[in-house]
Design an enzyme around this catalytic site. Structure first.
Site, PDB file in Angstrom:
ATOM      1  N   ALA A 123       0.821  -1.307   0.069  1.00 60.24           N
ATOM      2  CA  ALA A 123       0.125  -0.124  -0.035  1.00 60.24           C
ATOM      3  C   ALA A 123       0.895   1.252  -0.026  1.00 60.24           C
ATOM      4  O   ALA A 123       2.052   0.991   0.061  1.00 60.24           O
ATOM      5  CB  ALA A 123      -0.821   0.072   1.295  1.00 60.24           C
ATOM      6  N   LYS A 124       0.238   2.287  -0.161  1.00 62.55           N
ATOM      7  CA  LYS A 124       0.984   3.890  -0.080  1.00 62.55           C
ATOM      8  C   LYS A 124      -0.132   4.788   0.145  1.00 62.55           C
ATOM      9  O   LYS A 124      -1.048   4.567  -0.397  1.00 62.55           O
ATOM     10  CB  LYS A 124       1.843   3.982  -1.438  1.00 62.55           C
ATOM     11  CG  LYS A 124       3.090   4.955  -1.000  1.00 62.55           C
ATOM     12  CD  LYS A 124       4.179   4.281  -0.176  1.00 62.55           C
ATOM     13  CE  LYS A 124       5.402   5.112  -0.111  1.00 62.55           C
ATOM     14  NZ  LYS A 124       6.435   4.287   0.348  1.00 62.55           N
ATOM     15  N   GLY A 125       0.127   5.642   0.656  1.00 65.30           N
ATOM     16  CA  GLY A 125      -0.565   6.713   0.882  1.00 65.30           C
ATOM     17  C   GLY A 125      -0.016   8.068   1.029  1.00 65.30           C
ATOM     18  O   GLY A 125       1.086   8.297   1.220  1.00 65.30           O
TER      19      GLY A 125
END
Ligand code: NAD
Length: 413
Positions: A104-106
């Site tokens: 994931a990444k944000g």
């Protein structure tokens, strides 16, 4: 999209791995598609009463091998495509190191240097609240990245916990020790970059003792990499930050203290100043890009004199830059291997939070070394056996493990 956007680069690397592994078009379709992307508006009341709106993102690229895992970036230039690219890289990285995670990444498109501490806290809490329905210790576990640190993780953990009604330390990693953080997490990415550097030097037959290093970026990754390398007997001869590069310093620690007070390494007593480009072209044994994406391009790669490039940053090299370094015989240790120490110790933090049982610094170090060395040996052997680059080998290993998991789980319904 230009061919140098991080998403185009990540997709090109995936396509190559899929072809080299002779996977099917069905595999390509599943592997090249992010599972969940969320774009949110993050309102912030500034200290002077104005209300501003920022764009926030959270991308869960894969949850096939476990909950998704990845950092939160606060930087003015991030957008959805870059976040997808970085979430994809996290997916291969977690599989390469055999962690039970997807990727994931944000982040939020904001210049953190424009925010007061109070504004930073309000922005972090509101962003957490906006992505709250899709994160959690069993779903998706954020961590620090560019522009965020353990303070942001403490606010994220608190915001999530207040909503849950009880303390949930396992919702984020990279927390302060007193909130369920792990010993050794702050140095982990740098420790891993240093271990990768040492092993790459050995493969190239260069004695690590006294080998020279230039590091682009002097943040969480660059600084701790410099410290770990010095402890191993290497010589860090130049470092840079967004304002420029310096050489001639006698102590990395003193240089860091200067940069904490003055906001930059440039101008530190006794140093000479270089441009960031000049740093990349120094005649050193090892070059470590540890800042942002696209540092090594078609334009900068031809001037690189280092024998080994170790990617501390995520996606610091464009495909064109990569091809030039390969044809010049430079050994490139790819990001998903070189900087995986951070997510490995984040995994330890999550395990410790789940068990409410905390490890010694020695246990963390030994286990980090064990997992990373296994991945390094896997990559080196695959590269040798298949006659491919270390980047290709690392992607082949990561991608094949995710493809296997897809196959074994099958397609619902
Ligand atoms: P950070 O915000 O702590 O530091 C970034 C550094 O890069 C700063 O010194 C900044 O001045 C410098 N910089 C920015 N633009 C630059 C430029 N154009 N030229 C030279 N220097 C420049 O960020 P970080 O956590 O150290 O992350 C750096 C990279 O490492 C990112 O690509 C990140 O995704 C990756 N990474 C971080 C971690 C982690 O645990 N923090 C783990 C894996 C990968």
């Amino acid at each position: 999209m230009t061919t140098e956007s991080p998403l185009a680069t990540a997709l090109a690397q995936l396509r190559r791995a899929v072809d080299q592994l002779q996977l099917s078009e069905n595999d390509w379709n599943t592997l090249s598609t992010p599972r969940r992307t969320l774009e949110v508006a993050v309102p912030l009341r500034r200290d002077d009463g104005r209300v501003e709106m920022y764009k926030g993102y959270r991308v869960q690229y894969s949850t096939t091998r476990g909950p998704s895992k990845g950092g939160v970036r606060f930087h003015q230039d991030i957008d959805l495509n870059e976040t997808i690219a970085l979430a994809m890289l996290m997916t291969w990285k977690c599989a390469l190191t055999n962690l039970p995670y997807g990727g994931a990444k944000g982040g939020v498109a904001v210049n953190v240097h424009d925010l007061s501490l109070g504004e930073n806290e309000r922005l972090t809490r509101r962003y957490t609240s906006e992505i709250l329905p899709i994160i959690g210790p069993e779903r998706d576990i954020p961590a620090p990245d560019v522009g965020t640190d353990e303070r942001n993780m403490a606010w994220m953990m608190d915001t999530y916990s207040v909503n849950a009604g009880f303390s949930v330390p396992g919702v984020v990693t990279g927390k302060p020790i007193s909130l369920g953080g792990s010993l050794g997490r702050n140095t982990a990415t740098g420790d891993g970059v240093a271990i990768s550097t040492r092993e790459a030097l050995k493969v190239r037959g260069i004695n690590p003792e006294g080998a020279t290093v230039a590091i682009q970026g002097f943040g969480k990754v660059g600084y701790w990499t410099a410290i770990a390398l010095e402890n191993m007997g290497l010589k860090v001869v130049a470092v840079s930050d967004v304002n420029g590069a310096v050489t001639g310093f006698s102590s990395v620690k003193d240089l860091f203290e200067y940069s904490q007070i003055h906001g930059t390494v440039v101008g530190a007593p006794g140093t000479d100043t270089l441009t960031n480009q000049e740093l990349l072209w120094l005649d050193v044994d090892v070059l470590i890009p540890a800042a942002l994406a696209d540092a090594i391009t078609e334009a900068s790669a031809p001037g690189i004199k280092a024998k080994i490039v170790v990617e501390g940053a995520n996606a610091p090299t464009t495909p064109e830059g990569d091809a030039i370094m390969n044809s010049n015989g430079i050994l490139v240790v790819p990001d998903i291997l070189a900087n995986s120490g951070g997510v490995i110790v984040s995994y330890f933090e999550w395990v410790q939070d789940k068990q409410n049982y905390f490890w010694s610094a020695q246990d963390v170090k030994e286990n980090l070394n064990k997992i990373l060395m296994t991945a390094i040996v896997d990559v080196e052997q695959m590269a040798k056996g298949k006659n491919v680059t270390w980047r290709e080998a690392a992607h082949m290993l990561g991608v094949s493990r995710v493809a296997d998991a897809h196959r074994l789980r099958g397609l619902y319904p």
